[in-house]
Write a protein that holds these residues in place. Structure first.
Motif, PDB file in Angstrom:
ATOM      1  N   GLY A 213      17.778  30.212  48.584  1.00 30.45           N
ATOM      2  CA  GLY A 213      16.462  29.907  48.468  1.00 30.45           C
ATOM      3  C   GLY A 213      15.124  29.865  47.321  1.00 30.45           C
ATOM      4  O   GLY A 213      16.013  29.561  46.395  1.00 30.45           O
ATOM      5  N   PHE A 214      13.884  30.141  47.927  1.00 26.39           N
ATOM      6  CA  PHE A 214      13.639  30.289  46.144  1.00 26.39           C
ATOM      7  C   PHE A 214      13.975  30.992  45.333  1.00 26.39           C
ATOM      8  O   PHE A 214      13.843  30.584  44.494  1.00 26.39           O
ATOM      9  CB  PHE A 214      11.952  30.777  46.670  1.00 26.39           C
ATOM     10  N   ALA A 215      14.351  32.163  45.647  1.00 26.52           N
ATOM     11  CA  ALA A 215      14.828  33.348  44.646  1.00 26.52           C
ATOM     12  C   ALA A 215      16.329  33.010  44.086  1.00 26.52           C
ATOM     13  O   ALA A 215      16.608  33.218  42.994  1.00 26.52           O
ATOM     14  CB  ALA A 215      14.199  34.788  45.456  1.00 26.52           C
ATOM     15  N   GLY A 216      17.135  32.624  45.151  1.00 27.36           N
ATOM     16  CA  GLY A 216      18.374  32.061  44.668  1.00 27.36           C
ATOM     17  C   GLY A 216      18.429  31.451  43.880  1.00 27.36           C
ATOM     18  O   GLY A 216      19.097  30.903  42.591  1.00 27.36           O
ATOM     19  N   LEU A 217      17.788  30.298  44.184  1.00 29.58           N
ATOM     20  CA  LEU A 217      18.423  28.947  43.263  1.00 29.58           C
ATOM     21  C   LEU A 217      17.553  29.623  41.745  1.00 29.58           C
ATOM     22  O   LEU A 217      17.960  28.531  40.777  1.00 29.58           O
ATOM     23  CB  LEU A 217      16.971  27.750  44.245  1.00 29.58           C
ATOM     24  N   TRP A 218      16.345  29.970  41.745  1.00 31.28           N
ATOM     25  CA  TRP A 218      15.793  29.726  40.698  1.00 31.28           C
ATOM     26  C   TRP A 218      16.570  30.963  39.792  1.00 31.28           C
ATOM     27  O   TRP A 218      16.349  30.964  38.769  1.00 31.28           O
ATOM     28  CB  TRP A 218      13.496  30.335  40.612  1.00 31.28           C
ATOM     29  N   ALA A 219      17.210  31.795  40.285  1.00 34.98           N
ATOM     30  CA  ALA A 219      18.112  33.157  40.029  1.00 34.98           C
ATOM     31  C   ALA A 219      19.436  32.049  39.393  1.00 34.98           C
ATOM     32  O   ALA A 219      18.888  33.074  38.303  1.00 34.98           O
ATOM     33  CB  ALA A 219      18.688  33.613  40.520  1.00 34.98           C
ATOM     34  N   ALA A 220      20.072  31.469  39.531  1.00 32.83           N
ATOM     35  CA  ALA A 220      21.142  30.472  39.289  1.00 32.83           C
ATOM     36  C   ALA A 220      20.382  29.815  38.244  1.00 32.83           C
ATOM     37  O   ALA A 220      21.144  29.802  36.991  1.00 32.83           O
ATOM     38  CB  ALA A 220      21.666  29.793  39.939  1.00 32.83           C
ATOM     39  N   ILE A 221      19.494  29.008  37.971  1.00 33.64           N
ATOM     40  CA  ILE A 221      19.103  27.968  37.213  1.00 33.64           C
ATOM     41  C   ILE A 221      18.192  28.928  36.111  1.00 33.64           C
ATOM     42  O   ILE A 221      18.725  28.541  35.022  1.00 33.64           O
ATOM     43  CB  ILE A 221      18.142  27.078  38.202  1.00 33.64           C
ATOM     44  N   GLY A 222      18.214  29.978  36.006  1.00 41.17           N
ATOM     45  CA  GLY A 222      17.590  30.986  35.039  1.00 41.17           C
ATOM     46  C   GLY A 222      18.632  31.207  34.553  1.00 41.17           C
ATOM     47  O   GLY A 222      18.407  31.499  33.155  1.00 41.17           O
ATOM     48  N   ALA A 223      19.808  31.983  35.173  1.00 38.29           N
ATOM     49  CA  ALA A 223      20.900  32.552  34.581  1.00 38.29           C
ATOM     50  C   ALA A 223      21.683  31.362  34.089  1.00 38.29           C
ATOM     51  O   ALA A 223      21.674  31.423  32.512  1.00 38.29           O
ATOM     52  CB  ALA A 223      21.848  32.658  35.379  1.00 38.29           C
ATOM     53  N   ALA A 224      22.057  30.043  34.017  1.00 34.03           N
ATOM     54  CA  ALA A 224      21.985  28.718  33.497  1.00 34.03           C
ATOM     55  C   ALA A 224      21.362  28.841  32.159  1.00 34.03           C
ATOM     56  O   ALA A 224      21.778  28.444  31.343  1.00 34.03           O
ATOM     57  CB  ALA A 224      22.036  27.650  34.130  1.00 34.03           C
ATOM     58  N   ARG A 225      19.698  28.728  32.296  1.00 37.32           N
ATOM     59  CA  ARG A 225      18.639  28.548  31.094  1.00 37.32           C
ATOM     60  C   ARG A 225      19.743  29.494  30.195  1.00 37.32           C
ATOM     61  O   ARG A 225      19.558  29.463  28.992  1.00 37.32           O
ATOM     62  CB  ARG A 225      18.140  28.401  30.988  1.00 37.32           C
ATOM     63  N   LYS A 226      19.513  30.925  30.807  1.00 35.54           N
ATOM     64  CA  LYS A 226      20.224  31.515  29.364  1.00 35.54           C
ATOM     65  C   LYS A 226      21.175  31.646  28.814  1.00 35.54           C
ATOM     66  O   LYS A 226      20.692  32.079  27.871  1.00 35.54           O
ATOM     67  CB  LYS A 226      19.863  33.744  30.030  1.00 35.54           C
ATOM     68  N   ARG A 227      22.185  31.394  29.536  1.00 38.01           N
ATOM     69  CA  ARG A 227      23.741  31.159  29.116  1.00 38.01           C
ATOM     70  C   ARG A 227      23.227  30.041  27.849  1.00 38.01           C
ATOM     71  O   ARG A 227      23.952  30.125  27.189  1.00 38.01           O
ATOM     72  CB  ARG A 227      24.613  31.431  30.498  1.00 38.01           C
ATOM     73  N   ASP A 228      22.713  28.816  28.561  1.00 33.91           N
ATOM     74  CA  ASP A 228      23.244  27.833  27.209  1.00 33.91           C
ATOM     75  C   ASP A 228      21.632  28.782  26.304  1.00 33.91           C
ATOM     76  O   ASP A 228      22.185  27.784  25.162  1.00 33.91           O
ATOM     77  CB  ASP A 228      22.066  26.833  27.841  1.00 33.91           C
ATOM     78  N   GLU A 229      21.466  29.118  26.588  1.00 34.80           N
ATOM     79  CA  GLU A 229      20.513  29.601  24.935  1.00 34.80           C
ATOM     80  C   GLU A 229      21.298  30.480  24.328  1.00 34.80           C
ATOM     81  O   GLU A 229      20.940  30.349  22.862  1.00 34.80           O
ATOM     82  CB  GLU A 229      18.904  30.803  25.844  1.00 34.80           C
ATOM     83  N   ILE A 230      22.144  31.190  24.857  1.00 35.68           N
ATOM     84  CA  ILE A 230      22.870  32.185  24.199  1.00 35.68           C
ATOM     85  C   ILE A 230      24.326  31.586  23.383  1.00 35.68           C
ATOM     86  O   ILE A 230      24.642  32.022  22.964  1.00 35.68           O
ATOM     87  CB  ILE A 230      23.724  33.316  24.669  1.00 35.68           C
ATOM     88  N   GLY A 231      23.654  30.192  23.387  1.00 33.97           N
ATOM     89  CA  GLY A 231      24.999  29.379  23.035  1.00 33.97           C
ATOM     90  C   GLY A 231      26.641  29.660  23.866  1.00 33.97           C
ATOM     91  O   GLY A 231      27.022  29.594  23.207  1.00 33.97           O
TER      92      GLY A 231
END
Ligand SMILES: Cc1cc2nc3c(=O)[nH]c(=O)nc-3n(C[C@H](O)[C@H](O)[C@H](O)COP(=O)(O)OP(=O)(O)OC[C@H]3O[C@@H](n4cnc5c(N)ncnc54)[C@H](O)[C@@H]3O)c2cc1C
Length: 402
Positions: free
Chosen positions: A10-28
């Motif tokens: 939902g609104f929390a889970g979707l953005w948690a997942a994409i936010g985690a992917a973003r941070k994963r990308d950021e740390i390489g």
């Protein structure tokens, strides 16, 4: 490889997942270093706040469209149990049970409208809590529109005069018109003596004016005692003939929250710190309606997408930061607004925790439409860059007033 499991899309889970992917990308890190897995019982993200509307054609978005571009896996499954001691989740998929192991968990299973044990309620009441339920109501109204005149055919009873019930009742004249039902009668029922008891004194006269203009009747200070396919009986003794009862009385956190050995509030929500970590539970984060956080050091989050989305973004960022030993970011939001849809009359826009009325009618409706049609939607471009930009752990400004 480490695995982050996000429960709920939902609104929390979707953005948690994409936010985690973003941070994963950021740390390489790559997906082969840190797997992010979303589990939901549905293959779509439901723009749940729109489930009361006349047109449901755009309220579900396939998860593959939103998660595949950012390298997040998703599985269809009904979450049955969470074992925080073992770090596992049990899910049911097509009658089979599977155990999923996690290194970090984000609990984002949302909330649901409680259905009390009232005779006839389970079999006869509709709701708009989920897309499936909203679609069922839509099909029912369409079928009524095609059916022959019968007692109660054009009467709709909405139970619960809080935010959801008011929006459902106010939208109903347009929904009945769309179904081809003329001369409809809409009745809003609530045990409180006033409509919008929790919404506040300043907003109430506006809501009353709108409901009166829309010819929505009220029955206040009464409870539903029983219902069947032909009508409802109220505690006042009144029997209302209706084929459509819509249950909108309250919201409660996912029952799975109650299975965790942690403190919960009166809505069944798990208490989280400003980093979305569940107090006293290692490796578990929670966000959205299933969680409660002091958002400005004073006020607890309200069950709303207004809070669920940033809670999700921060939970996603922090769960990866926690995994790799980087500093976590606290969520702090210093504004609160409510924008209540009042159907053909317009809407109501309030600001602040005391809900000061700022705009009403068509002006507030313009804001509501921007929120419901643009602001709360994820980018639909399928581009990773757009999804990552929307998932940044920042807080949006309050919606612009018209
Ligand atoms: C009709 C209506 C109108 C609303 N209007 C507004 C509004 O105007 N403004 C506002 O801010 N908020 C509004 N809300 C509230 C808002 O929709 C919620 O606060 C928001 O959806 C919370 O987001 P969430 O991610 O925590 O939960 P949800 O959006 O409910 O997402 C939870 C997810 O978990 C999944 N799930 C749940 N249990 C399981 C399980 N056991 N197994 C697998 N998957 C599971 C669900 O399928 C869902 O995808 C409204 C709600 C409704 C129903």
């Amino acid at each position: 490889m480490a695995r982050i499991v996000v429960l709920g899309a939902g609104f929390a889970g979707l953005w948690a997942a994409i936010g985690a992917a973003r941070k994963r990308d950021e740390i390489g890190a790559a997906g082969s270093d840190i797997e992010i897995l979303v589990i939901d019982r549905n293959p779509y993200h439901n723009i749940r706040v729109r489930n009361y509307e006349v047109d449901l054609s755009e309220v579900v978005l396939p998860l593959s469209q939103l998660l595949d571009p950012v390298g997040v896996d998703h599985r269809l499954g009904d979450v049955e149990t969470i074992d925080v001691a073992r770090g596992t989740v049990t899910i049911a998929v097509n009658g089979a049970h599977d155990v999923v192991v996690y290194d970090r968990l984000v609990l984002a299973l949302g909330s649901g409208v409680p259905r009390p044990d009232i005779p006839g309620l389970a079999a006869n009441a509709f709701d708009v809590d989920t897309y499936a339920a909203a679609a069922k109501l839509e099909a029912h109204l369409a079928a009524l529109g095609r059916s022959a005149p019968a007692p109660g055919r054009t009467t709709v009873v909405v139970v619960g005069a809080g935010f959801t019930g008011i929006e459902v009742a106010a939208e109903m004249p347009d929904r009945l018109a769309r179904a081809g039902i003329a001369g409809g009668r809409i009745i809003l029922v609530d045990p409180n003596p006033v409509v919008g008891a929790t919404i506040g004194e300043r907003a109430r006269p506006v809501i009353s004016e709108a409901l009166a203009a829309l010819n929505v009747e009220t029955r206040l200070g009464v409870r539903v005692e029983a219902m069947d396919a032909a009508g409802v009986r109220l505690s006042s003794g009144e029997v209302i003939r209706t084929q459509t009862v819509i249950w909108c009385a309250g919201m409660r956190a996912s029952p799975l929250a109650a299975t965790l050995p942690v403190e919960r509030d009166r809505l069944g929500r798990i208490l989280v710190d400003p980093f979305m970590r569940v107090a006293d539970l290692a490796h578990v984060f929670a966000a959205g309606d299933v969680a409660s956080s002091l958002v400005d050091g004073l006020h607890a989050t309200v069950m709303s997408c207004q809070f669920a989305r940033p809670m999700g973004r921060f939970a996603g960022h922090n769960v990866i930061a926690d995994l790799v030993g980087q500093p976590l970011l606290p969520l702090r939001i210093d504004w609160y607004v409510t924008v209540l849809d009042l159907g053909g009359w317009g809407a109501l826009y309030t600001e602040g925790w005391d809900r000061e009325v700022r705009t009403t009618g068509a002006a507030a409706k313009a804001t509501k439409q921007i929120i419901n049609h643009q602001r709360i939607y994820p980018p639909l471009t399928g581009r990773k860059e757009d999804l990552f930009a929307a998932a940044a752990p920042t807080v949006q400004a309050a919606p612009a007033r018209k």
